[in-house]
Motif scaffolding. Sequence first.
Motif, PDB file in Angstrom:
ATOM      1  N   ARG A 134       7.452  19.215  -4.275  1.00 27.61           N
ATOM      2  CA  ARG A 134       6.334  18.811  -3.402  1.00 27.61           C
ATOM      3  C   ARG A 134       5.452  17.753  -4.404  1.00 27.61           C
ATOM      4  NH1 ARG A 134       5.740  23.910  -1.243  1.00 27.61           N
ATOM      5  NH2 ARG A 134       4.201  24.400  -2.877  1.00 27.61           N
ATOM      6  N   GLY A 135       5.529  18.170  -5.706  1.00 28.66           N
ATOM      7  CA  GLY A 135       4.587  17.031  -6.718  1.00 28.66           C
ATOM      8  C   GLY A 135       5.237  15.717  -6.701  1.00 28.66           C
ATOM      9  N   VAL A 136       6.756  15.939  -6.966  1.00 30.11           N
ATOM     10  CA  VAL A 136       7.425  14.728  -7.052  1.00 30.11           C
ATOM     11  C   VAL A 136       7.448  13.949  -5.895  1.00 30.11           C
ATOM     12  CG1 VAL A 136       9.760  13.770  -7.456  1.00 30.11           C
ATOM     13  CG2 VAL A 136       9.167  15.808  -8.669  1.00 30.11           C
ATOM     14  N   VAL A 137       7.336  14.529  -4.698  1.00 27.36           N
ATOM     15  CA  VAL A 137       7.263  13.770  -3.328  1.00 27.36           C
ATOM     16  C   VAL A 137       6.101  13.100  -3.312  1.00 27.36           C
ATOM     17  CG1 VAL A 137       7.621  13.767  -1.052  1.00 27.36           C
ATOM     18  CG2 VAL A 137       9.306  15.155  -2.400  1.00 27.36           C
ATOM     19  N   ARG A 138       5.153  13.825  -3.750  1.00 29.03           N
ATOM     20  CA  ARG A 138       3.858  13.208  -3.639  1.00 29.03           C
ATOM     21  C   ARG A 138       3.554  12.163  -4.491  1.00 29.03           C
ATOM     22  NH1 ARG A 138       1.142  17.378  -4.931  1.00 29.03           N
ATOM     23  NH2 ARG A 138       1.114  18.740  -2.734  1.00 29.03           N
ATOM     24  N   THR A 139       3.944  12.195  -5.788  1.00 23.37           N
ATOM     25  CA  THR A 139       3.870  11.065  -6.655  1.00 23.37           C
ATOM     26  C   THR A 139       4.585   9.925  -6.183  1.00 23.37           C
ATOM     27  OG1 THR A 139       3.472  12.766  -8.333  1.00 23.37           O
ATOM     28  CG2 THR A 139       4.108  10.615  -8.859  1.00 23.37           C
ATOM     29  N   ALA A 140       5.879  10.370  -5.495  1.00 24.69           N
ATOM     30  CA  ALA A 140       6.580   9.070  -4.931  1.00 24.69           C
ATOM     31  C   ALA A 140       5.891   8.186  -3.998  1.00 24.69           C
ATOM     32  CB  ALA A 140       8.012   9.331  -4.703  1.00 24.69           C
ATOM     33  N   ILE A 141       5.140   8.990  -3.277  1.00 20.07           N
ATOM     34  CA  ILE A 141       4.699   8.388  -2.179  1.00 20.07           C
ATOM     35  C   ILE A 141       3.355   7.563  -2.479  1.00 20.07           C
ATOM     36  CG2 ILE A 141       3.178   8.907   0.129  1.00 20.07           C
ATOM     37  CD1 ILE A 141       4.955  11.056   0.571  1.00 20.07           C
ATOM     38  N   LEU A 142       2.587   8.288  -3.669  1.00 24.21           N
ATOM     39  CA  LEU A 142       1.668   7.576  -4.043  1.00 24.21           C
ATOM     40  C   LEU A 142       2.000   6.172  -4.603  1.00 24.21           C
ATOM     41  CD1 LEU A 142      -0.551  10.294  -5.468  1.00 24.21           C
ATOM     42  CD2 LEU A 142      -1.142   9.201  -3.250  1.00 24.21           C
ATOM     43  N   LEU A 143       3.030   6.277  -5.563  1.00 23.71           N
ATOM     44  CA  LEU A 143       3.412   5.095  -6.120  1.00 23.71           C
ATOM     45  C   LEU A 143       3.700   3.901  -5.299  1.00 23.71           C
ATOM     46  CD1 LEU A 143       5.418   6.706  -9.018  1.00 23.71           C
ATOM     47  CD2 LEU A 143       3.258   5.295  -9.451  1.00 23.71           C
ATOM     48  N   LEU A 144       4.365   4.400  -4.041  1.00 21.37           N
ATOM     49  CA  LEU A 144       4.794   3.402  -2.966  1.00 21.37           C
ATOM     50  C   LEU A 144       3.567   2.753  -2.518  1.00 21.37           C
ATOM     51  CD1 LEU A 144       7.203   2.043  -1.484  1.00 21.37           C
ATOM     52  CD2 LEU A 144       6.743   4.097   0.095  1.00 21.37           C
ATOM     53  N   ILE A 145       2.754   3.523  -2.076  1.00 27.56           N
ATOM     54  CA  ILE A 145       1.365   3.027  -1.635  1.00 27.56           C
ATOM     55  C   ILE A 145       0.684   2.147  -2.560  1.00 27.56           C
ATOM     56  CG2 ILE A 145      -0.963   3.778  -0.691  1.00 27.56           C
ATOM     57  CD1 ILE A 145       0.311   6.197   0.509  1.00 27.56           C
ATOM     58  N   LEU A 146       0.709   2.547  -3.914  1.00 29.61           N
ATOM     59  CA  LEU A 146       0.064   1.868  -4.979  1.00 29.61           C
ATOM     60  C   LEU A 146       0.786   0.253  -5.122  1.00 29.61           C
ATOM     61  CD1 LEU A 146      -1.920   1.528  -7.221  1.00 29.61           C
ATOM     62  CD2 LEU A 146      -0.201   2.454  -8.768  1.00 29.61           C
ATOM     63  N   VAL A 164      -0.195  -1.768  -2.158  1.00 31.17           N
ATOM     64  CA  VAL A 164      -1.804  -2.226  -2.262  1.00 31.17           C
ATOM     65  C   VAL A 164      -1.686  -3.504  -3.122  1.00 31.17           C
ATOM     66  CG1 VAL A 164      -4.088  -1.750  -2.855  1.00 31.17           C
ATOM     67  CG2 VAL A 164      -2.727  -0.238  -1.413  1.00 31.17           C
ATOM     68  N   LEU A 165      -1.145  -3.160  -4.386  1.00 28.74           N
ATOM     69  CA  LEU A 165      -1.303  -4.134  -5.506  1.00 28.74           C
ATOM     70  C   LEU A 165      -0.127  -5.187  -5.476  1.00 28.74           C
ATOM     71  CD1 LEU A 165      -1.482  -1.887  -8.612  1.00 28.74           C
ATOM     72  CD2 LEU A 165      -3.317  -2.945  -7.385  1.00 28.74           C
ATOM     73  N   TYR A 166       0.648  -5.323  -4.536  1.00 31.09           N
ATOM     74  CA  TYR A 166       1.917  -6.547  -4.307  1.00 31.09           C
ATOM     75  C   TYR A 166       0.934  -8.042  -4.297  1.00 31.09           C
ATOM     76  CZ  TYR A 166       5.351  -9.558  -2.838  1.00 31.09           C
ATOM     77  OH  TYR A 166       6.113 -10.716  -2.822  1.00 31.09           O
ATOM     78  N   PRO A 167      -0.001  -7.776  -3.415  1.00 33.35           N
ATOM     79  CA  PRO A 167      -0.572  -9.383  -3.207  1.00 33.35           C
ATOM     80  C   PRO A 167      -1.465  -9.647  -4.396  1.00 33.35           C
ATOM     81  CG  PRO A 167      -1.059  -7.820  -1.264  1.00 33.35           C
ATOM     82  CD  PRO A 167      -0.604  -6.990  -2.269  1.00 33.35           C
TER      83      PRO A 167
END
Length: 291
Positions: free
Chosen positions: A17-29, A32-35
Amino acid sequence: MVASTPAASRRRSGLGRGVVRTAILLLILAVVLYPLIWMVGTSFKGQTEIVSNTGVLPGDFTPGNYTDGWNHFDVSFSRFFLNSAMVALLTVIGNAASCLVAAYAFARLRFPLRGFWFAVMIGTLLLPQHVLTIPQYILFKQFGWVGGEWPYIPLLVPQFLATEAFFVFLMVQFMRGIPRELDEAAKIDGASPFGIFRYVMLPLSRPALVTTAIFSFIWTWNEFFRQLVYLSDLSDYTIPVAMTLFIDSTGQSAIGPMFAMSVLSLLPVFLFFVAFQRLLVEGINTSGLKG
């Protein structure tokens, strides 16, 4: 074969669950930071490459956009930075001081129609800023503030009169969470209402003050419409107004220098936020959830 124990299964499940949560947060980050990353990359692209290359990395590294943008106008871009910094800092001082005094009156003092005036103040949050622009402009014009020797008066005077209802409400909510026993103890010691404000409420209101200062700085630094209305001379322009001059009415544009100056204009806001991030979170937590 050794059977896995329930504790080991729980550890593996928690790790997954920690790995999945970290992957999701990195994807969201990344989303957000792409622009922001794209803007930084575009600031190093040439004029023709900006249109042809929509990727992040520049094919032809062009650092000259920064010098061209800095010296693009008859006035150095440093003048726009100084103008924005002056307006933002004075707005921070005005909002923090005036809204704190108004909030203390609503939260702690007793006066006729206090609830009515507080409701009127909250009601102003429902009015779009653009609706108030024309009446304010007419009023300030009659006062002789528009087009005067110091054109920033219409932008700054309202900030010293507690016109930002959001910040007043924020501080009222915070002060309502401060025990009234402190006021009573100060009164027993002979403190006047001003003494209670000076020695009790002001020191304890630091988180709310910091929150007000941070939001005031960020919003004022990025504000465009009101500054466009009241500022007419090039030497008086702030950064948001000056950025529009990179694209003129004839269709000629300097997109590369414009992106370069956009990156530089973000640095003060970013550094201001990073420096006070902890106090901002503390102020929001202690101000917005009490009532």
